[in-house]
Design a protein around this motif. Structure first.
Motif, mmCIF file in Angstrom:
data_model
loop_
_atom_site.group_PDB
_atom_site.id
_atom_site.type_symbol
_atom_site.label_atom_id
_atom_site.label_comp_id
_atom_site.label_asym_id
_atom_site.label_seq_id
_atom_site.Cartn_x
_atom_site.Cartn_y
_atom_site.Cartn_z
ATOM 1 N N VAL A 203 1.163 -1.299 0.233
ATOM 2 C CA VAL A 203 -0.286 0.041 0.110
ATOM 3 C C VAL A 203 0.745 1.742 -0.287
ATOM 4 C CG1 VAL A 203 -1.737 1.287 1.400
ATOM 5 C CG2 VAL A 203 -2.089 -0.809 1.161
ATOM 6 N N VAL A 204 0.610 2.492 -0.815
ATOM 7 C CA VAL A 204 1.126 3.564 -0.787
ATOM 8 C C VAL A 204 -0.066 4.437 -0.610
ATOM 9 C CG1 VAL A 204 2.339 5.141 -1.547
ATOM 10 C CG2 VAL A 204 3.067 3.066 -2.315
ATOM 11 N N ALA A 205 0.256 5.177 0.720
ATOM 12 C CA ALA A 205 -1.333 6.214 0.796
ATOM 13 C C ALA A 205 -0.192 7.656 0.540
ATOM 14 C CB ALA A 205 -1.441 6.152 2.161
ATOM 15 N N VAL A 206 -1.365 8.630 -0.210
ATOM 16 C CA VAL A 206 -1.050 9.614 -0.711
ATOM 17 C C VAL A 206 -1.641 10.930 -0.400
ATOM 18 C CG1 VAL A 206 -0.177 10.789 -3.034
ATOM 19 C CG2 VAL A 206 0.227 8.402 -2.915
ATOM 20 N N ALA A 207 -1.368 11.973 -0.221
ATOM 21 C CA ALA A 207 -1.857 12.955 0.793
ATOM 22 C C ALA A 207 -1.740 14.195 0.081
ATOM 23 C CB ALA A 207 -2.130 13.267 1.914
ATOM 24 N N ARG A 208 -2.153 15.063 -0.459
ATOM 25 C CA ARG A 208 -1.543 16.467 -1.189
ATOM 26 C C ARG A 208 -0.332 16.406 -1.645
ATOM 27 N NH1 ARG A 208 -3.390 17.071 3.821
ATOM 28 N NH2 ARG A 208 -0.117 17.073 4.719
ATOM 29 N N GLY A 209 -0.627 14.773 -3.020
ATOM 30 C CA GLY A 209 0.850 14.686 -3.733
ATOM 31 C C GLY A 209 2.265 13.199 -3.626
ATOM 32 N N GLU A 210 1.803 13.623 -1.839
ATOM 33 C CA GLU A 210 3.073 13.152 -1.577
ATOM 34 C C GLU A 210 2.552 11.563 -0.996
ATOM 35 O OE1 GLU A 210 4.446 15.990 0.866
ATOM 36 O OE2 GLU A 210 4.795 17.578 0.130
ATOM 37 N N GLY A 215 4.025 0.736 2.753
ATOM 38 C CA GLY A 215 4.200 -0.686 3.856
ATOM 39 C C GLY A 215 2.879 -1.909 2.751
ATOM 40 N N PRO A 216 3.970 -3.117 3.931
ATOM 41 C CA PRO A 216 2.736 -3.509 3.448
ATOM 42 C C PRO A 216 1.486 -3.762 3.450
ATOM 43 C CG PRO A 216 4.303 -4.330 4.696
ATOM 44 C CD PRO A 216 4.403 -3.195 4.594
ATOM 45 N N ALA A 217 0.396 -4.013 2.863
ATOM 46 C CA ALA A 217 -1.238 -4.165 3.071
ATOM 47 C C ALA A 217 -2.066 -4.105 4.552
ATOM 48 C CB ALA A 217 -2.178 -4.970 2.064
ATOM 49 N N ALA A 218 -1.380 -5.556 5.098
ATOM 50 C CA ALA A 218 -1.676 -6.281 6.137
ATOM 51 C C ALA A 218 -0.818 -4.773 7.946
ATOM 52 C CB ALA A 218 -0.686 -7.818 7.079
ATOM 53 N N GLU A 219 0.045 -4.169 6.694
ATOM 54 C CA GLU A 219 0.126 -3.603 8.421
ATOM 55 C C GLU A 219 -0.663 -1.662 7.885
ATOM 56 O OE1 GLU A 219 4.154 -2.548 8.181
ATOM 57 O OE2 GLU A 219 4.405 -4.744 9.098
#
Length: 241
Positions: A203-210, A215-219
């Motif tokens: 998973v990559v979480a993005v906010a305001r273009g950053e 990390g792993p999806a499980a986390e």
């Protein structure tokens, strides 16, 4: 392997993507989460050659593909399934698939078409039907099939479950998992976070273009940065209840 390093892209004076770094590994699904306007679609378009990045680097198997025209990026092995499916409604299912495989040799085309019909039997049944007459789920399958006809090593998916009923969403995301399990690297933007997390590896979480977390999806489920990126401040208050 697709690698994106310090990618920047924008529209005029507005920078929508600010130094995003992420990767898509063969056989795995990387899920990109973020609220509307976080820069997710712009990131995919910049990778796919549909929007010129202003800085940063995109490589595929170590070869630089940054800023190449979209058709050259497809030939290198990266296929985009755009938001809203974007099938060619007046054309038949078979004609849509033929367009997806227009760069392949005849033998490769026939082999890939047979594999596509095996993966999506409904497309075989509806091959002579106009794409615009298919249901939303069937059109999404057609969009997947059209991308796979180019024999990609990496597939970019932009909101594959948009507008679909929950039962159809489950089927579509199961197909995404099947794609990855066949050895394709998948980079997927998906608003349905719960469903996306069920099939994702990373998973990559993005906010305001950053990028605010990766990390792993499980986390990812209980991570405050992921909740904040996807749901906003209210999510953090709820997480503490």
């Amino acid at each position: 392997m697709l690698e994106v390093s310090d990618l920047h892209a924008g529209y005029g004076n507005v920078e929508a993507v600010r130094g995003v770094s992420l990767s898509a590994t063969p056989g795995k699904i990387t899920l990109v989460l973020g609220a509307n306007g976080a820069g997710k679609t712009t990131t995919l378009k910049a990778i796919a050659g549909l929007h010129a990045p202003t800085d940063g680097r995109v490589t595929l198997d170590g070869k630089d593909i940054t800023g190449l025209p979209a058709h050259k990026i497809v030939k290198r092995g990266v296929a985009l399934v755009p938001e809203g499916r974007r099938v060619f409604a007046p054309l038949t299912v078979a004609e849509n698939l033929r367009l997806g495989g227009h760069t392949a040799s005849r033998s490769a085309f026939e082999k890939t078409l047979a594999q596509c019909y095996e993966m999506f039997p409904i497309l075989s049944e509806r091959r002579s039907s106009a794409a615009g007459l298919l249901s939303g789920g069937e059109q999404q399958m057609l969009a997947f099939g059209r991308a796979l006809m180019s024999q990609p090593t990496t597939v970019l998916l932009d909101e594959p479950s948009m507008g679909l009923a929950p039962v159809v969403t489950d089927s579509i995301l199961a197909t995404v998992r099947q794609m990855a399990d066949s050895g394709i690297g998948v980079l997927m933007v998906e608003q349905n976070a719960e469903a996306g997390l069920d099939v994702a590896d990373e998973v990559v979480a993005v906010a305001r273009g950053e990028v605010v977390w990766s990390g792993p999806a499980a986390e990812a489920r209980n991570n405050a940065s992921v909740l904040l990126a996807f749901l906003g401040e209210a999510a953090l208050a709820g997480a503490g209840d």
